[in-house]
Design a protein around this motif. Structure first.
Motif, short mmCIF file in Angstrom:
data_model
loop_
_atom_site.label_atom_id
_atom_site.label_comp_id
_atom_site.label_asym_id
_atom_site.label_seq_id
_atom_site.Cartn_x
_atom_site.Cartn_y
_atom_site.Cartn_z
N GLY A 221 -7.97 -0.46 4.85
CA GLY A 221 -8.53 0.85 5.10
C GLY A 221 -8.38 1.33 6.53
O GLY A 221 -8.70 2.47 6.84
N THR A 222 -7.90 0.44 7.42
CA THR A 222 -7.64 0.84 8.80
C THR A 222 -6.16 1.12 8.95
O THR A 222 -5.32 0.26 8.67
CB THR A 222 -8.07 -0.27 9.79
N MET B 295 0.83 -1.19 0.00
CA MET B 295 0.00 0.00 0.00
C MET B 295 0.88 1.26 0.00
O MET B 295 1.97 1.26 0.53
CB MET B 295 -0.90 0.01 1.24
N ALA B 296 0.33 2.33 -0.55
CA ALA B 296 1.10 3.56 -0.74
C ALA B 296 1.57 4.18 0.57
O ALA B 296 2.62 4.78 0.62
CB ALA B 296 0.26 4.57 -1.51
N VAL B 297 0.79 4.03 1.63
CA VAL B 297 1.10 4.74 2.87
C VAL B 297 2.01 3.94 3.80
O VAL B 297 2.65 4.50 4.68
CB VAL B 297 -0.20 5.17 3.59
N ASP B 298 2.07 2.62 3.62
CA ASP B 298 2.83 1.77 4.53
C ASP B 298 4.29 2.18 4.59
O ASP B 298 4.91 2.48 3.57
CB ASP B 298 2.76 0.30 4.10
N THR C 242 -7.48 5.99 9.25
CA THR C 242 -8.13 5.50 8.05
C THR C 242 -7.24 5.78 6.84
O THR C 242 -6.47 6.74 6.83
CB THR C 242 -9.50 6.18 7.81
N ALA C 243 -7.36 4.92 5.84
CA ALA C 243 -6.66 5.11 4.57
C ALA C 243 -7.63 4.76 3.46
O ALA C 243 -8.27 3.71 3.49
CB ALA C 243 -5.42 4.23 4.50
N ASN C 244 -7.75 5.66 2.49
CA ASN C 244 -8.64 5.45 1.35
C ASN C 244 -7.90 5.94 0.12
O ASN C 244 -7.84 7.15 -0.12
CB ASN C 244 -9.97 6.20 1.56
N GLY C 245 -7.32 5.01 -0.63
CA GLY C 245 -6.48 5.42 -1.76
C GLY C 245 -5.27 6.17 -1.24
O GLY C 245 -4.55 5.68 -0.38
#
Length: 98
Positions: free
Chosen positions: A29-30, A1-4, A48-51
């Protein structure tokens, strides 16, 4: 995932710029992880993460007890957005992947 991953962020605050480290993991999403500054580290919550959109909260005790509310966007190896400090308003933050 992009944020990890691990991030180094700089927050513009009423008391000047503050640097922090951030470790984030997105699971369906969590968003979970930790945020640290000045030798202290604490768990994030309500993440939260959404895209590319992310949001999380963190409770701090220094310089005073506060809940900081972050909303931002990840773009490749950069992250930026706003940090809400309750009645003091919102302030920008930005960072790069560590």
């Amino acid at each position: 995932m992009a944020v990890d991953g691990n991030w180094n962020i700089t927050m513009s605050t009423p008391m000047g710029e503050r640097n922090a480290t951030l470790t984030l993991t997105n699971a369906g999403g969590t968003l979970t992880g930790t945020q640290g500054a000045d030798g202290n580290s604490t768990e994030i919550f309500d993440g939260t993460a959404n895209g590319d959109d992310v949001a999380w909260k963190v409770s701090i005790t220094n310089p005073m007890p506060l809940t900081l509310e972050f909303t931002g966007k990840v773009a490749g190896d950069s992250i930026s957005g706003e940090m809400g400090i309750g009645p003091m308003g919102s302030f920008p933050f930005k960072g790069t992947r560590a």
